[in-house]
Motif scaffolding. Structure first.
Motif, PDB file in Angstrom:
ATOM      1  N   LYS A  84       0.809  -1.217   0.000  1.00 49.96           N
ATOM      2  CA  LYS A  84       0.000   0.000   0.000  1.00 49.96           C
ATOM      3  C   LYS A  84       0.843   1.268   0.000  1.00 49.96           C
ATOM      4  O   LYS A  84       0.311   2.372  -0.083  1.00 49.96           O
ATOM      5  N   GLY A  85       2.163   1.098   0.141  1.00 48.43           N
ATOM      6  CA  GLY A  85       3.043   2.248   0.193  1.00 48.43           C
ATOM      7  C   GLY A  85       3.336   2.727   1.592  1.00 48.43           C
ATOM      8  O   GLY A  85       3.989   3.763   1.777  1.00 48.43           O
ATOM      9  N   ASP A  86       2.858   1.984   2.596  1.00 45.47           N
ATOM     10  CA  ASP A  86       3.105   2.360   3.989  1.00 45.47           C
ATOM     11  C   ASP A  86       4.527   1.996   4.398  1.00 45.47           C
ATOM     12  O   ASP A  86       5.090   0.987   3.948  1.00 45.47           O
ATOM     13  N   PHE A  87       5.083   2.782   5.269  1.00 43.72           N
ATOM     14  CA  PHE A  87       6.469   2.616   5.716  1.00 43.72           C
ATOM     15  C   PHE A  87       6.638   1.378   6.593  1.00 43.72           C
ATOM     16  O   PHE A  87       5.839   1.123   7.499  1.00 43.72           O
ATOM     17  N   TYR A  88       7.688   0.579   6.318  1.00 41.21           N
ATOM     18  CA  TYR A  88       8.090  -0.535   7.182  1.00 41.21           C
ATOM     19  C   TYR A  88       9.253  -0.103   8.080  1.00 41.21           C
ATOM     20  O   TYR A  88       9.113   0.083   9.271  1.00 41.21           O
ATOM     21  N   PHE A  89      10.411   0.047   7.462  1.00 37.21           N
ATOM     22  CA  PHE A  89      11.610   0.454   8.186  1.00 37.21           C
ATOM     23  C   PHE A  89      12.671   0.864   7.157  1.00 37.21           C
ATOM     24  O   PHE A  89      12.445   0.772   5.946  1.00 37.21           O
ATOM     25  N   TYR A  90      13.803   1.339   7.642  1.00 33.99           N
ATOM     26  CA  TYR A  90      14.902   1.716   6.754  1.00 33.99           C
ATOM     27  C   TYR A  90      15.837   0.528   6.561  1.00 33.99           C
ATOM     28  O   TYR A  90      16.068  -0.255   7.484  1.00 33.99           O
ATOM     29  N   TYR A  91      16.377   0.431   5.357  1.00 31.37           N
ATOM     30  CA  TYR A  91      17.299  -0.670   5.061  1.00 31.37           C
ATOM     31  C   TYR A  91      18.455  -0.663   6.050  1.00 31.37           C
ATOM     32  O   TYR A  91      18.793  -1.687   6.639  1.00 31.37           O
ATOM     33  N   PHE A  92      19.077   0.499   6.207  1.00 30.70           N
ATOM     34  CA  PHE A  92      20.081   0.705   7.246  1.00 30.70           C
ATOM     35  C   PHE A  92      19.436   1.552   8.342  1.00 30.70           C
ATOM     36  O   PHE A  92      18.927   2.637   8.050  1.00 30.70           O
ATOM     37  N   PRO A  93      19.429   1.088   9.596  1.00 27.86           N
ATOM     38  CA  PRO A  93      18.800   1.853  10.682  1.00 27.86           C
ATOM     39  C   PRO A  93      19.357   3.272  10.764  1.00 27.86           C
ATOM     40  O   PRO A  93      20.551   3.503  10.549  1.00 27.86           O
ATOM     41  N   VAL A  94      18.464   4.235  11.070  1.00 29.84           N
ATOM     42  CA  VAL A  94      18.850   5.649  11.109  1.00 29.84           C
ATOM     43  C   VAL A  94      18.535   6.254  12.474  1.00 29.84           C
ATOM     44  O   VAL A  94      17.752   5.701  13.257  1.00 29.84           O
ATOM     45  N   ASP A  95      19.140   7.409  12.740  1.00 27.36           N
ATOM     46  CA  ASP A  95      18.867   8.142  13.971  1.00 27.36           C
ATOM     47  C   ASP A  95      17.726   9.135  13.735  1.00 27.36           C
ATOM     48  O   ASP A  95      17.056   9.095  12.681  1.00 27.36           O
ATOM     49  N   SER A  96      17.512  10.028  14.683  1.00 23.89           N
ATOM     50  CA  SER A  96      16.400  10.976  14.591  1.00 23.89           C
ATOM     51  C   SER A  96      16.562  11.954  13.435  1.00 23.89           C
ATOM     52  O   SER A  96      15.594  12.590  13.003  1.00 23.89           O
ATOM     53  N   HIS A  97      17.774  12.094  12.923  1.00 25.28           N
ATOM     54  CA  HIS A  97      18.035  12.971  11.775  1.00 25.28           C
ATOM     55  C   HIS A  97      18.066  12.193  10.466  1.00 25.28           C
ATOM     56  O   HIS A  97      18.493  12.724   9.435  1.00 25.28           O
ATOM     57  N   LYS A  98      17.636  10.939  10.529  1.00 19.15           N
ATOM     58  CA  LYS A  98      17.625  10.049   9.363  1.00 19.15           C
ATOM     59  C   LYS A  98      19.014   9.804   8.779  1.00 19.15           C
ATOM     60  O   LYS A  98      19.177   9.582   7.578  1.00 19.15           O
ATOM     61  N   LYS A  99      20.013   9.829   9.654  1.00 21.64           N
ATOM     62  CA  LYS A  99      21.370   9.497   9.263  1.00 21.64           C
ATOM     63  C   LYS A  99      21.699   8.089   9.762  1.00 21.64           C
ATOM     64  O   LYS A  99      21.289   7.690  10.855  1.00 21.64           O
ATOM     65  N   THR A 100      22.443   7.365   8.948  1.00 20.25           N
ATOM     66  CA  THR A 100      22.745   5.967   9.244  1.00 20.25           C
ATOM     67  C   THR A 100      23.506   5.835  10.566  1.00 20.25           C
ATOM     68  O   THR A 100      24.485   6.553  10.793  1.00 20.25           O
ATOM     69  N   ILE A 101      23.048   4.918  11.402  1.00 20.79           N
ATOM     70  CA  ILE A 101      23.637   4.761  12.740  1.00 20.79           C
ATOM     71  C   ILE A 101      25.014   4.119  12.662  1.00 20.79           C
ATOM     72  O   ILE A 101      25.971   4.590  13.278  1.00 20.79           O
ATOM     73  N   GLU A 102      25.121   3.036  11.901  1.00 24.25           N
ATOM     74  CA  GLU A 102      26.397   2.326  11.789  1.00 24.25           C
ATOM     75  C   GLU A 102      27.138   2.759  10.525  1.00 24.25           C
ATOM     76  O   GLU A 102      26.529   2.898   9.464  1.00 24.25           O
ATOM     77  N   LYS A 103      28.414   2.938  10.653  1.00 21.93           N
ATOM     78  CA  LYS A 103      29.246   3.327   9.501  1.00 21.93           C
ATOM     79  C   LYS A 103      29.203   2.237   8.442  1.00 21.93           C
ATOM     80  O   LYS A 103      29.353   1.054   8.747  1.00 21.93           O
ATOM     81  N   ARG A 104      28.994   2.623   7.197  1.00 18.63           N
ATOM     82  CA  ARG A 104      28.891   1.664   6.112  1.00 18.63           C
ATOM     83  C   ARG A 104      30.259   1.396   5.476  1.00 18.63           C
ATOM     84  O   ARG A 104      31.180   2.224   5.537  1.00 18.63           O
ATOM     85  N   ALA A 105      30.351   0.254   4.843  1.00 20.22           N
ATOM     86  CA  ALA A 105      31.593  -0.132   4.167  1.00 20.22           C
ATOM     87  C   ALA A 105      31.799   0.721   2.920  1.00 20.22           C
ATOM     88  O   ALA A 105      30.879   0.914   2.116  1.00 20.22           O
ATOM     89  N   THR A 106      33.006   1.244   2.752  1.00 20.98           N
ATOM     90  CA  THR A 106      33.346   2.032   1.568  1.00 20.98           C
ATOM     91  C   THR A 106      34.744   1.642   1.093  1.00 20.98           C
ATOM     92  O   THR A 106      35.477   0.937   1.783  1.00 20.98           O
ATOM     93  N   GLY A 107      35.115   2.142  -0.081  1.00 18.30           N
ATOM     94  CA  GLY A 107      36.427   1.819  -0.638  1.00 18.30           C
ATOM     95  C   GLY A 107      36.477   0.381  -1.121  1.00 18.30           C
ATOM     96  O   GLY A 107      35.616  -0.062  -1.888  1.00 18.30           O
ATOM     97  N   ASP A 108      37.470  -0.342  -0.674  1.00 20.81           N
ATOM     98  CA  ASP A 108      37.600  -1.762  -0.998  1.00 20.81           C
ATOM     99  C   ASP A 108      36.699  -2.541  -0.046  1.00 20.81           C
ATOM    100  O   ASP A 108      37.047  -2.782   1.106  1.00 20.81           O
ATOM    101  N   ILE A 109      35.505  -2.934  -0.522  1.00 18.19           N
ATOM    102  CA  ILE A 109      34.536  -3.602   0.355  1.00 18.19           C
ATOM    103  C   ILE A 109      34.431  -5.102   0.050  1.00 18.19           C
ATOM    104  O   ILE A 109      33.500  -5.768   0.496  1.00 18.19           O
ATOM    105  N   TYR A 110      35.407  -5.634  -0.688  1.00 19.37           N
ATOM    106  CA  TYR A 110      35.324  -7.042  -1.101  1.00 19.37           C
ATOM    107  C   TYR A 110      35.149  -7.973   0.096  1.00 19.37           C
ATOM    108  O   TYR A 110      34.274  -8.844   0.102  1.00 19.37           O
ATOM    109  N   LEU A 111      35.955  -7.793   1.121  1.00 17.42           N
ATOM    110  CA  LEU A 111      35.897  -8.666   2.282  1.00 17.42           C
ATOM    111  C   LEU A 111      34.530  -8.582   2.956  1.00 17.42           C
ATOM    112  O   LEU A 111      33.966  -9.590   3.377  1.00 17.42           O
ATOM    113  N   SER A 112      33.992  -7.374   3.039  1.00 21.22           N
ATOM    114  CA  SER A 112      32.678  -7.175   3.638  1.00 21.22           C
ATOM    115  C   SER A 112      31.588  -7.869   2.833  1.00 21.22           C
ATOM    116  O   SER A 112      30.683  -8.494   3.396  1.00 21.22           O
ATOM    117  N   VAL A 113      31.679  -7.785   1.517  1.00 22.50           N
ATOM    118  CA  VAL A 113      30.649  -8.372   0.655  1.00 22.50           C
ATOM    119  C   VAL A 113      30.657  -9.896   0.745  1.00 22.50           C
ATOM    120  O   VAL A 113      29.599 -10.528   0.848  1.00 22.50           O
TER     121      VAL A 113
END
Length: 299
Positions: A131-160
Motif C-alpha cells: 500500500k506504500g506504507d512505511f516498514y523500516f529503513y534498510y540501514f537503521p537511522v537516527d532521529s536525523h535520518k542518518k545511518t547509525i552504523e558506519k557503512r563499508a566504503t572503498g575496498d569492500i570485497y571482504l565485507s561483501v
C-alpha cells in the motif's frame, strides 16, 4: 550542479501493473535533466505490458522492450544494457520508487568521492509495503535520518563476501564502464546483485551516500521473499544461484583471510538450505566447506 553526464535508468517489469506507472514517473521526474529511460517487460502475465504501452503514448522517446518469453531479470537487464547510452546506470525494479534527488545525489557522490577507482555508489532505502506504507529503513537511522552504523566504503570485497547488509543494491548507481568490463550480469544466475557486487568490489571502490534515495516495496511476491520459502521451485533456483556465486567468489579470493571470511557466508547459506529443506544443496555446501578448509590449511 555542473554534471551533464547521461544517466540510463533501466526499468525492469514483471507482473507489476499496480506499481509500474508510479515507478516510471519517479524515473523521469528526477531533479537532474540528463536521463535516458529504458523499460523492459519480461513477458508479464498480468496487464503490465498494456499499462506501460498506454503510459508510453505520452513519452514516445522512451525505449520499450517487450520480451516474447520470460527471460528473467539478468537476461532482460543485459538486453537493455546493450542499448544504454548513459555513462552511469541505475537498475530499477518497477515496483520501487526513486526519490526526486536520487540521481543528483548519486552523481554528486561520484564527483566528490576521495576514491580514485570508484565504480559504484549506494545509499539508504525506505522499505514500504504493497500500500506504500512505511516498514523500516534498510540501514537503521537516527532521529536525523542518518545511518547509525558506519557503512563499508572503498575496498569492500571482504565485507561483501562475508555477508550481511554491506550494500543496499536498490539504491546503487554503477558506472557503465564497470558493467562493460564485467560483461553485465551473469545470465546463468537467477538473480544478479550479490554476484555483481563481489565481482565489482574485487576491482573497484564503492562509496556510500548517507541519504535515503529510494522507496523499495516489499510484498508477498517480492523477489527477496523467495529466498526463504520451503519446498519451492523458485526458492531452490535462487538459492542454488547463491551457491554458484560463492563458488565464483572462492576463485576470486587472494588470501587466507578472504577464504576464511567466505566460510561465514557459507554457514548462513547452510542454515537457509536446512530451513528451506533443500537437503541436496546443504550437502553441496558441506562438501564445499571441506574443500575450503583444506584450501585454508594447505593453500
Amino acid at each position: 550542479m555542473q554534471h551533464k553526464s547521461l544517466v540510463t535508468i533501466i526499468c525492469l517489469c514483471y507482473n507489476q501493473e499496480k506499481y509500474v506507472v508510479k515507478s516510471l514517473f519517479s524515473a523521469i521526474h528526477q531533479d537532474y535533466p540528463f536521463i535516458e529511460v529504458i523499460v523492459v517487460d519480461d513477458f508479464s502475465t498480468d496487464n503490465s505490458k498494456e499499462v506501460i504501452q498506454k503510459w508510453l503514448i505520452d513519452y514516445p522517446e522512451i525505449q520499450f522492450i517487450a520480451n516474447e518469453t520470460n527471460l528473467g531479470s539478468t537476461k532482460s537487464f543485459n538486453k537493455a544494457l546493450k542499448l544504454a547510452k548513459g555513462e552511469y546506470i541505475i537498475d530499477l525494479a518497477c515496483d520501487d520508487i526513486l526519490l526526486p534527488k536520487c540521481v543528483s545525489l548519486q552523481l554528486k557522490a561520484f564527483e566528490v568521492s576521495l576514491f580514485k577507482n570508484l565504480g559504484v555508489v549506494y545509499g539508504n532505502a525506505k522499505l514500504i509495503n504493497e500500500k506504500g506504507d512505511f516498514y523500516f529503513y534498510y540501514f537503521p537511522v537516527d532521529s536525523h535520518k542518518k545511518t547509525i552504523e558506519k557503512r563499508a566504503t572503498g575496498d569492500i570485497y571482504l565485507s561483501v563476501i562475508t555477508g550481511g547488509n554491506s550494500i543496499c543494491s536498490v539504491s546503487s548507481m554503477v558506472k557503465k564502464s564497470v558493467f562493460d568490463a564485467l560483461n553485465g550480469y551473469d545470465e546463468n544466475l537467477a538473480y544478479e546483485d550479490l554476484d555483481l557486487w563481489i565481482r565489482a568490489s574485487r576491482v573497484y571502490d564503492f562509496d556510500y551516500i548517507d541519504e535515503v534515495l529510494i522507496k523499495k516495496r516489499i510484498s508477498t511476491t517480492s523477489f527477496g521473499t523467495h529466498f526463504f520459502i520451503k519446498n519451492d521451485a523458485r526458492s531452490k533456483k535462487i538459492n542454488y544461484s547463491t551457491y554458484l556465486i560463492i563458488q565464483k567468489a572462492i576463485r576470486l579470493n587472494q588470501s587466507k583471510i578472504e577464504h576464511r571470511a567466505i566460510l561465514k557466508r557459507m554457514h548462513f547459506e547452510m542454515i537457509l538450505a536446512f530451513k528451506t529443506r533443500d537437503y541436496k544443496l546443504l550437502l553441496k555446501y558441506l562438501s564445499l566447506e571441506v574443500q575450503q578448509r583444506v584450501r585454508i590449511i594447505f593453500g
